[in-house]
Motif scaffolding. Structure first.
Motif, PDB file in Angstrom:
ATOM      1  N   LYS A 254       0.857  -1.185   0.000  1.00 56.27           N
ATOM      2  CA  LYS A 254       0.000   0.000   0.000  1.00 56.27           C
ATOM      3  C   LYS A 254       0.890   1.231   0.000  1.00 56.27           C
ATOM      4  O   LYS A 254       1.777   1.361   0.845  1.00 56.27           O
ATOM      5  CB  LYS A 254      -0.910   0.006   1.224  1.00 56.27           C
ATOM      6  N   ILE A 255       0.662   2.148  -0.950  1.00 55.10           N
ATOM      7  CA  ILE A 255       1.449   3.378  -1.054  1.00 55.10           C
ATOM      8  C   ILE A 255       0.549   4.566  -0.721  1.00 55.10           C
ATOM      9  O   ILE A 255      -0.537   4.713  -1.296  1.00 55.10           O
ATOM     10  CB  ILE A 255       2.043   3.555  -2.466  1.00 55.10           C
ATOM     11  N   ILE A 256       1.008   5.416   0.206  1.00 56.30           N
ATOM     12  CA  ILE A 256       0.282   6.637   0.563  1.00 56.30           C
ATOM     13  C   ILE A 256       1.079   7.824   0.028  1.00 56.30           C
ATOM     14  O   ILE A 256       2.246   8.017   0.386  1.00 56.30           O
ATOM     15  CB  ILE A 256       0.104   6.751   2.086  1.00 56.30           C
ATOM     16  N   GLU A 257       0.445   8.619  -0.827  1.00 54.91           N
ATOM     17  CA  GLU A 257       1.117   9.724  -1.522  1.00 54.91           C
ATOM     18  C   GLU A 257       0.177  10.935  -1.555  1.00 54.91           C
ATOM     19  O   GLU A 257      -1.003  10.807  -1.916  1.00 54.91           O
ATOM     20  CB  GLU A 257       1.475   9.282  -2.946  1.00 54.91           C
ATOM     21  N   PRO A 258       0.666  12.134  -1.159  1.00 53.78           N
ATOM     22  CA  PRO A 258      -0.220  13.307  -1.095  1.00 53.78           C
ATOM     23  C   PRO A 258      -0.601  13.903  -2.449  1.00 53.78           C
ATOM     24  O   PRO A 258      -1.656  14.547  -2.560  1.00 53.78           O
ATOM     25  CB  PRO A 258       0.590  14.307  -0.263  1.00 53.78           C
ATOM     26  N   ASP A 259       0.212  13.726  -3.485  1.00 51.09           N
ATOM     27  CA  ASP A 259      -0.042  14.357  -4.795  1.00 51.09           C
ATOM     28  C   ASP A 259      -0.998  13.487  -5.624  1.00 51.09           C
ATOM     29  O   ASP A 259      -0.692  12.331  -5.940  1.00 51.09           O
ATOM     30  CB  ASP A 259       1.288  14.540  -5.525  1.00 51.09           C
ATOM     31  N   ARG A 260      -2.132  14.058  -6.014  1.00 50.21           N
ATOM     32  CA  ARG A 260      -3.137  13.287  -6.737  1.00 50.21           C
ATOM     33  C   ARG A 260      -2.618  12.795  -8.095  1.00 50.21           C
ATOM     34  O   ARG A 260      -2.874  11.658  -8.497  1.00 50.21           O
ATOM     35  CB  ARG A 260      -4.395  14.136  -6.943  1.00 50.21           C
ATOM     36  N   ALA A 261      -1.880  13.658  -8.797  1.00 50.98           N
ATOM     37  CA  ALA A 261      -1.366  13.272 -10.115  1.00 50.98           C
ATOM     38  C   ALA A 261      -0.400  12.089  -9.993  1.00 50.98           C
ATOM     39  O   ALA A 261      -0.417  11.168 -10.823  1.00 50.98           O
ATOM     40  CB  ALA A 261      -0.675  14.460 -10.775  1.00 50.98           C
ATOM     41  N   VAL A 262       0.404  12.109  -8.950  1.00 50.38           N
ATOM     42  CA  VAL A 262       1.338  10.989  -8.726  1.00 50.38           C
ATOM     43  C   VAL A 262       0.546   9.725  -8.407  1.00 50.38           C
ATOM     44  O   VAL A 262       0.879   8.630  -8.897  1.00 50.38           O
ATOM     45  CB  VAL A 262       2.319  11.324  -7.581  1.00 50.38           C
ATOM     46  N   CYS A 263      -0.509   9.838  -7.610  1.00 52.47           N
ATOM     47  CA  CYS A 263      -1.343   8.685  -7.285  1.00 52.47           C
ATOM     48  C   CYS A 263      -1.943   8.061  -8.546  1.00 52.47           C
ATOM     49  O   CYS A 263      -1.980   6.837  -8.687  1.00 52.47           O
ATOM     50  CB  CYS A 263      -2.464   9.090  -6.326  1.00 52.47           C
ATOM     51  N   GLU A 264      -2.418   8.909  -9.451  1.00 51.69           N
ATOM     52  CA  GLU A 264      -3.009   8.393 -10.694  1.00 51.69           C
ATOM     53  C   GLU A 264      -1.960   7.670 -11.536  1.00 51.69           C
ATOM     54  O   GLU A 264      -2.243   6.624 -12.137  1.00 51.69           O
ATOM     55  CB  GLU A 264      -3.635   9.552 -11.479  1.00 51.69           C
ATOM     56  N   ARG A 265      -0.743   8.232 -11.567  1.00 54.95           N
ATOM     57  CA  ARG A 265       0.328   7.575 -12.325  1.00 54.95           C
ATOM     58  C   ARG A 265       0.707   6.238 -11.689  1.00 54.95           C
ATOM     59  O   ARG A 265       0.922   5.241 -12.382  1.00 54.95           O
ATOM     60  CB  ARG A 265       1.541   8.498 -12.400  1.00 54.95           C
ATOM     61  N   LEU A 266       0.759   6.220 -10.366  1.00 53.86           N
ATOM     62  CA  LEU A 266       1.086   4.979  -9.669  1.00 53.86           C
ATOM     63  C   LEU A 266       0.023   3.914  -9.900  1.00 53.86           C
ATOM     64  O   LEU A 266       0.335   2.735 -10.092  1.00 53.86           O
ATOM     65  CB  LEU A 266       1.226   5.240  -8.162  1.00 53.86           C
ATOM     66  N   ALA A 267      -1.231   4.324  -9.872  1.00 52.73           N
ATOM     67  CA  ALA A 267      -2.324   3.371 -10.076  1.00 52.73           C
ATOM     68  C   ALA A 267      -2.253   2.727 -11.461  1.00 52.73           C
ATOM     69  O   ALA A 267      -2.579   1.543 -11.635  1.00 52.73           O
ATOM     70  CB  ALA A 267      -3.665   4.073  -9.884  1.00 52.73           C
ATOM     71  N   THR A 268      -1.791   3.509 -12.443  1.00 55.54           N
ATOM     72  CA  THR A 268      -1.652   2.970 -13.805  1.00 55.54           C
ATOM     73  C   THR A 268      -0.474   2.015 -13.899  1.00 55.54           C
ATOM     74  O   THR A 268      -0.583   0.942 -14.510  1.00 55.54           O
ATOM     75  CB  THR A 268      -1.460   4.131 -14.804  1.00 55.54           C
ATOM     76  N   ARG A 269       0.643   2.396 -13.279  1.00 47.83           N
ATOM     77  CA  ARG A 269       1.867   1.591 -13.372  1.00 47.83           C
ATOM     78  C   ARG A 269       1.852   0.380 -12.452  1.00 47.83           C
ATOM     79  O   ARG A 269       2.520  -0.627 -12.738  1.00 47.83           O
ATOM     80  CB  ARG A 269       3.084   2.467 -13.039  1.00 47.83           C
ATOM     81  N   LEU A 270       1.110   0.488 -11.331  1.00 46.79           N
ATOM     82  CA  LEU A 270       1.142  -0.566 -10.314  1.00 46.79           C
ATOM     83  C   LEU A 270      -0.280  -1.044 -10.009  1.00 46.79           C
ATOM     84  O   LEU A 270      -0.837  -0.783  -8.937  1.00 46.79           O
ATOM     85  CB  LEU A 270       1.793  -0.041  -9.030  1.00 46.79           C
ATOM     86  N   PRO A 271      -0.899  -1.768 -10.940  1.00 52.06           N
ATOM     87  CA  PRO A 271      -2.307  -2.164 -10.759  1.00 52.06           C
ATOM     88  C   PRO A 271      -2.536  -3.106  -9.582  1.00 52.06           C
ATOM     89  O   PRO A 271      -3.667  -3.220  -9.087  1.00 52.06           O
ATOM     90  CB  PRO A 271      -2.645  -2.853 -12.088  1.00 52.06           C
ATOM     91  N   ASP A 272      -1.501  -3.803  -9.122  1.00 50.82           N
ATOM     92  CA  ASP A 272      -1.670  -4.762  -8.027  1.00 50.82           C
ATOM     93  C   ASP A 272      -1.435  -4.138  -6.640  1.00 50.82           C
ATOM     94  O   ASP A 272      -1.543  -4.833  -5.624  1.00 50.82           O
ATOM     95  CB  ASP A 272      -0.713  -5.945  -8.206  1.00 50.82           C
ATOM     96  N   CYS A 273      -1.101  -2.844  -6.609  1.00 45.22           N
ATOM     97  CA  CYS A 273      -0.846  -2.169  -5.330  1.00 45.22           C
ATOM     98  C   CYS A 273      -2.035  -1.307  -4.936  1.00 45.22           C
ATOM     99  O   CYS A 273      -2.748  -0.773  -5.786  1.00 45.22           O
ATOM    100  CB  CYS A 273       0.395  -1.279  -5.437  1.00 45.22           C
TER     101      CYS A 273
END
Length: 444
Positions: A254-273
């Motif tokens: 589980k990754i907690i990140e304050p920047d919404r744009a970074v969260c969206e990029r992470l969700a695309t790159r890391l679908p299993d997280c």
């Protein structure tokens, strides 16, 4: 040995400082004169103001007779171009810092080698591997291989009354000689110990041993190993992304990140997280994220101070294993004294890897940075060297030096007082940073 370092940023400056303490011909190239002036005034090296991708600059610094060219500017394309040009102009070996995992694939690796880029250093990849190792061997602060994998270097922090606490090294409660204590990190000091030194509560003790004895070392230190399945990460940084990609399937992340744009990029790159937008410095967010259900907490934001404090908070929630990215070298000792768990630093990791690469350019120079202010060397004994004159206990070795292991006929064994070093042996030596040139006199 002549070494040119292109780039006076964090990695390049740290490398230059470390290498300048040894008997090497170091030239640091950068277009920022202010950075060069700070190093030129305080360290044993030459500096040159210029671009590492300039033909004239490389010719001016004597690239044609350079043994090793290291390009560690912040820009991957510039590093690759600089290495390609340096190779064509006669550099012996080249090393490029990269920030793209694609370059490490075997097919692309071959293409880069064909244009003159011999070695690649990807700090975020190395840091991710370091974190995975820290989670797999979660009872230790440091875990690394020596002597081609025949030995382990294990760093353990002593807590409370263990069988080793308050013991002199010469009186340790062991019957068999299955480890060698190579270094002790105490507060802000690194000690290369002898038999009269005493191990204290809070020391980080570095053991050299064989893999089959690792559990025995763990038991002596009063540690237990735990199974880590769930990992919470603060910060969606490049190290966090690299760790998640390389540990796929090993952990629930589980990754907690304050920047919404970074969260969206992470969700695309890391679908299993699991990706959650929020500030992991907020205790309420940690509670709502069920931090107590996780086995490990990784603080990987861009702020060393934030990472240290976040790990302390995670410890208060009962998290057994915490890892902090501490990029400010001055904070590492303080962080270790605060008992925040494992610390990682990309500069130290990258420097350690480049030290190891020196073997390919100079067979007499095999160094691996184990600590911020100590070195490990694997040295070959020359004919009639001073080190062969007596048994180890009678050698009167200088302060700040210890012999950990000897390699004879391809077989590795730990050194004790009765060991006799012979011509042609390989010896694993620990010494304080900047003293390696004095140590080498015993082997030549």
């Amino acid at each position: 040995m002549k070494i040119i370092i292109a780039g006076a940023g964090e990695v390049g400056s740290h490398l230059a400082k470390m290498l300048s303490n040894e008997d090497q011909d170091i030239i640091l190239v950068d277009s920022n004169q202010e950075c060069l002036d700070q190093l030129d005034a305080n360290y044993n090296l030459m500096t040159y103001n210029g671009s590492p991708t300039s033909f004239s600059t490389l010719r001016e610094v004597g690239i044609s007779d350079t043994d090793l060219f290291i390009a560690v500017t912040p820009y991957e394309t510039r590093n690759i171009a600089a290495c390609a040009i340096a190779s064509q102009l006669g550099a012996g070996k080249t090393v490029a810092r990269i920030d793209n995992y694609e370059s490490l694939s075997s097919k692309n690796r071959k293409l880069l080698d064909n244009v003159g880029v011999n070695y690649l250093i990807y700090p975020e990849h190395l840091a991710a591997q370091e974190i995975i190792t820290a989670l797999e061997h979660n009872w230790a602060r440091h875990w690394g291989e020596l002597a081609g994998g025949q030995l382990l270097l294990i760093g353990v922090k002593l807590h409370g009354m263990t069988p080793l606490t308050n013991c002199q090294i010469k009186n340790l409660p062991i019957e068999d000689h299955f480890f060698h204590i190579a270094a002790i990190k105490r507060n802000h000091e690194t000690i290369i110990p002898n038999g009269n030194d005493t191990l204290l509560d809070g020391d980080i003790v570095f053991f050299v041993t064989k893999e089959k004895y690792a559990d025995s070392v763990r038991e002596l230190c009063g540690k237990r190993s735990m199974s880590i399945k769930r990992v919470m990460i603060m910060g969606g940084t490049r190290i966090a992304m690299r760790f998640a990609m390389e540990s796929e399937g090993k952990f629930h992340i589980k990754i907690i990140e304050p920047d919404r744009a970074v969260c969206e990029r992470l969700a695309t790159r890391l679908p299993d997280c699991e990706i959650e937008q929020g500030d992991a410095r907020d205790v309420d967010i940690l509670k709502n994220s069920n931090i107590r259900q996780y086995d490990a907490f990784l603080a990987l934001s861009d702020s060393s101070e934030t990472n240290i404090l976040a790990c302390l908070t995670a410890k208060e929630f009962g998290i057994c294993k915490t890892v902090a990215d501490v990029e400010n070298l001055q904070f590492i000792s303080q962080a270790e004294n605060l008992n925040i768990g494992t610390t990682i630093n990309k500069k130290l990791i990258a420097s350690s890897r480049i030290f190891k690469l020196l073997l390919d350019a100079d067979v007499d120079n095999v160094k691996s940075l184990a600590l911020a202010d100590a070195e490990v060397a694997e040295l070959t004994v020359r004919k009639n060297a001073k080190i062969t004159h007596h048994a180890v206990k009678n050698l009167r070795l200088p302060y700040g030096m210890t012999l950990a292991a000897v390699i004879q006929d391809g077989k590795c064994s730990l050194v004790n007082g009765d060991t006799r070093i012979q011509n042609g042996d390989g010896v694993v030596v620990f010494c304080l940073n900047g003293t390696i040139h004095k140590v080498e006199r015993w082997f030549n």
